[in-house]
Scaffold this motif. Sequence first.
Motif, mmCIF file in Angstrom:
data_model
loop_
_atom_site.group_PDB
_atom_site.id
_atom_site.type_symbol
_atom_site.label_atom_id
_atom_site.label_comp_id
_atom_site.label_asym_id
_atom_site.label_seq_id
_atom_site.Cartn_x
_atom_site.Cartn_y
_atom_site.Cartn_z
ATOM 1 N N GLU A 1 0.806 -1.100 0.122
ATOM 2 C CA GLU A 1 0.009 0.019 -0.049
ATOM 3 C C GLU A 1 1.041 1.093 -0.111
ATOM 4 O O GLU A 1 1.738 1.214 0.725
ATOM 5 C CB GLU A 1 -1.132 0.027 1.164
ATOM 6 C CG GLU A 1 -1.931 1.488 1.346
ATOM 7 C CD GLU A 1 -2.687 1.032 2.539
ATOM 8 O OE1 GLU A 1 -3.773 0.729 2.475
ATOM 9 O OE2 GLU A 1 -2.207 1.510 3.734
ATOM 10 N N LYS B 13 4.267 7.192 2.380
ATOM 11 C CA LYS B 13 4.703 5.909 3.015
ATOM 12 C C LYS B 13 4.456 4.547 2.006
ATOM 13 O O LYS B 13 3.390 4.458 1.559
ATOM 14 C CB LYS B 13 4.387 5.475 4.460
ATOM 15 C CG LYS B 13 4.950 6.334 5.470
ATOM 16 C CD LYS B 13 4.388 6.071 6.818
ATOM 17 C CE LYS B 13 4.776 7.070 7.892
ATOM 18 N NZ LYS B 13 4.257 6.885 9.091
ATOM 19 N N THR B 14 5.626 3.867 1.935
ATOM 20 C CA THR B 14 5.287 2.493 1.049
ATOM 21 C C THR B 14 5.121 1.642 2.112
ATOM 22 O O THR B 14 6.188 1.265 2.858
ATOM 23 C CB THR B 14 6.284 2.322 0.067
ATOM 24 O OG1 THR B 14 6.244 3.383 -0.667
ATOM 25 C CG2 THR B 14 5.905 1.157 -0.755
ATOM 26 N N LYS B 15 3.971 0.780 2.359
ATOM 27 C CA LYS B 15 3.801 -0.271 3.289
ATOM 28 C C LYS B 15 3.731 -1.531 2.705
ATOM 29 O O LYS B 15 2.954 -1.821 1.944
ATOM 30 C CB LYS B 15 2.499 0.186 4.185
ATOM 31 C CG LYS B 15 2.469 1.679 4.817
ATOM 32 C CD LYS B 15 1.330 1.983 5.395
ATOM 33 C CE LYS B 15 1.174 3.035 5.856
ATOM 34 N NZ LYS B 15 0.008 3.400 6.709
ATOM 35 N N LEU C 205 2.214 -5.084 3.868
ATOM 36 C CA LEU C 205 0.870 -5.508 4.662
ATOM 37 C C LEU C 205 0.999 -6.846 4.672
ATOM 38 O O LEU C 205 0.634 -7.587 3.848
ATOM 39 C CB LEU C 205 -0.352 -5.266 4.107
ATOM 40 C CG LEU C 205 -0.560 -3.650 3.865
ATOM 41 C CD1 LEU C 205 -1.779 -3.527 3.213
ATOM 42 C CD2 LEU C 205 -0.322 -2.627 4.937
ATOM 43 N N TYR D 208 1.840 -3.578 9.394
ATOM 44 C CA TYR D 208 2.532 -3.137 8.223
ATOM 45 C C TYR D 208 3.919 -2.910 8.626
ATOM 46 O O TYR D 208 4.269 -2.619 9.800
ATOM 47 C CB TYR D 208 2.034 -2.157 7.556
ATOM 48 C CG TYR D 208 2.099 -0.863 8.329
ATOM 49 C CD1 TYR D 208 3.110 0.319 8.200
ATOM 50 C CD2 TYR D 208 1.049 -0.477 9.353
ATOM 51 C CE1 TYR D 208 3.125 1.315 8.828
ATOM 52 C CE2 TYR D 208 1.078 0.755 9.750
ATOM 53 C CZ TYR D 208 2.120 1.588 9.766
ATOM 54 O OH TYR D 208 2.370 2.824 10.558
ATOM 55 N N LEU D 209 5.177 -2.757 7.741
ATOM 56 C CA LEU D 209 6.298 -2.201 7.713
ATOM 57 C C LEU D 209 6.674 -1.384 6.579
ATOM 58 O O LEU D 209 5.965 -1.654 5.398
ATOM 59 C CB LEU D 209 7.313 -3.400 7.548
ATOM 60 C CG LEU D 209 7.192 -4.381 8.629
ATOM 61 C CD1 LEU D 209 8.183 -5.621 8.367
ATOM 62 C CD2 LEU D 209 7.790 -4.007 9.882
ATOM 63 N N ASN D 210 7.281 -0.215 7.052
ATOM 64 C CA ASN D 210 7.433 0.762 5.748
ATOM 65 C C ASN D 210 8.789 0.282 5.232
ATOM 66 O O ASN D 210 9.615 -0.243 5.559
ATOM 67 C CB ASN D 210 7.762 2.205 6.321
ATOM 68 C CG ASN D 210 6.512 2.809 7.266
ATOM 69 O OD1 ASN D 210 5.418 2.599 6.597
ATOM 70 N ND2 ASN D 210 6.788 3.423 8.110
ATOM 71 N N CYS E 220 13.801 -1.183 5.674
ATOM 72 C CA CYS E 220 12.477 -1.598 6.019
ATOM 73 C C CYS E 220 12.431 -1.704 7.555
ATOM 74 O O CYS E 220 13.203 -1.876 8.222
ATOM 75 C CB CYS E 220 12.495 -3.275 5.629
ATOM 76 S SG CYS E 220 10.865 -3.894 5.939
ATOM 77 N N HIS F 275 9.725 0.463 10.903
ATOM 78 C CA HIS F 275 9.054 1.683 11.267
ATOM 79 C C HIS F 275 9.556 3.156 11.152
ATOM 80 O O HIS F 275 9.081 3.929 10.616
ATOM 81 C CB HIS F 275 8.196 1.341 12.476
ATOM 82 C CG HIS F 275 6.929 0.357 12.296
ATOM 83 N ND1 HIS F 275 5.906 0.580 11.588
ATOM 84 C CD2 HIS F 275 7.000 -0.788 12.833
ATOM 85 C CE1 HIS F 275 5.198 -0.626 11.710
ATOM 86 N NE2 HIS F 275 5.894 -1.471 12.559
#
Length: 367
Positions: free
Chosen positions: A171, A176-178, A180, A187-189, A222, A224
Motif C-alpha cells: 500500500e 509511505k510505502t507499506k 502489509l 505493516y512495515l514501511n 525496511c 517503522h
Amino acid sequence: MDELKTKYTRKELYELIWTEPLYGLSQKFNISYPNLKKLCDKMCIPLPLKGYWTNIKLNKPVTRISFIEKYEGDLPFIDFNALDTINIPEISFQGKLKLQEKNVQNDKRLTFKIPKKFNNPDKLILDYQRRGSMYTNDTLRIKTSDSNINRSLLFLDTLIKNLRIRGHGIEVKYEKTKFLYNNEEDYLNFSILEKSNWKQETNKWGRTDNTLVFNGKLCFRCGHFNFDQKEWIDKDDLLIEDRMINIIAYMEVKGKEEYELRLERDYRHKIQEEEERIKRDFKKSQELELLHFKELFTLADRFQKTKIIRDYINEYERNILERNMMTEAVQKWISWARKKADWYDPFLELDDDLFESLDRDSLTFRK
C-alpha cells in the motif's frame, strides 16, 4: 569438528570455543558473532580473553578459563538448527530468519533474478513511471539519482510481485510505502534510496561548501522508524538484488512478529475491557444492592414508627376512657390519627388527599 553436527552440550560447546576462534564458529553455524557471544553468556560458557588466539599463533603460553560445571539456566544444550526456540529475542529472530529463508528459497513460484527490462510491471511501478517522484504522497518511496531510478524500479517490481505471490499486500499512502503482512493491518514501511557522501566544493565567492552527492550505492530500508530500520546496502561483491531471499524472509518474519504483537495487544485489550466491564457491573450491582437495602431499611423504619404511632394512639384512647374524658373532638382526633398511621404504614399506604404530594420516607412535599 564434524561440520554436520549442530547440536552440542554445554561442555562440548565449551571445548569447541576454546579450540577455534568465535568468529569462525559464527560463520560455520550461520549465527552472528554478537549473538554467539550472547548465547555463550546465556549458557554460562567462558570465552577466551583478548590476545588468546594471537598467543596461540606465536606459540606463547595461554591460560584457559575452567569450565563452569554448576549451571541453573534453561539451556543445557544448543541446537544451531533450532535457534528460533532460544529465549533471547535477537537469537530467536535470527533462527526464525534462517528457517524463513529456506521456506522462501524453496517457493518455486518466486523469481529472484532481477530482469534487465520490465515485463508486465506491477501497477505501483506503472504509476511511478507515469507520475514520477513529485507525487510523493501516493507513489513508491524512491530517493536516488536519475541514473539509478530504473534499477530501483526493476528491483522493486520483482520484490513486490514476489510479496504479492506470497499473499502479502503493498500500500502506498501518506508518503509511505507499506508492506502489509498477509494483507492484515500490520505493516512495515520500506523504501529505496541512494547513499550519499559529503563533497567539498568552492562556490563563486571562494568559500568552501559541503554538499551531499549520491555515490551510486543503493540501500533498501525496511521498518517503522529510523531507530529500528533494517538496511541492505550495495557492496562491491554483493548488491541488494543478490539479497532478495533474505529481504523477503526478513519482511515476513518481522511482519509476523508485528502481527502476533497486535494479536497479543488486542487480546490484552479485550481482557482489560472485560475486567473493566466486570468491575462496572459489580459497581452497579453494589449500588443497586445498597439502594434496595436502603429501601428495606426505610420501610422497616417506617413500620417500626407506625407501630409506635398506633401504640401511642391506643394508649391515648385507653387513658382518655379511663379518665372518662372522651369527647366528640377527641374521637375525631383518634380517627384522624389512625388514618394517618394507615397512610404511613408501609403495608397499607392508604391514600390521603392532603398528603398526595408528601413523600412518606422524608416527610417533605415533592416539588
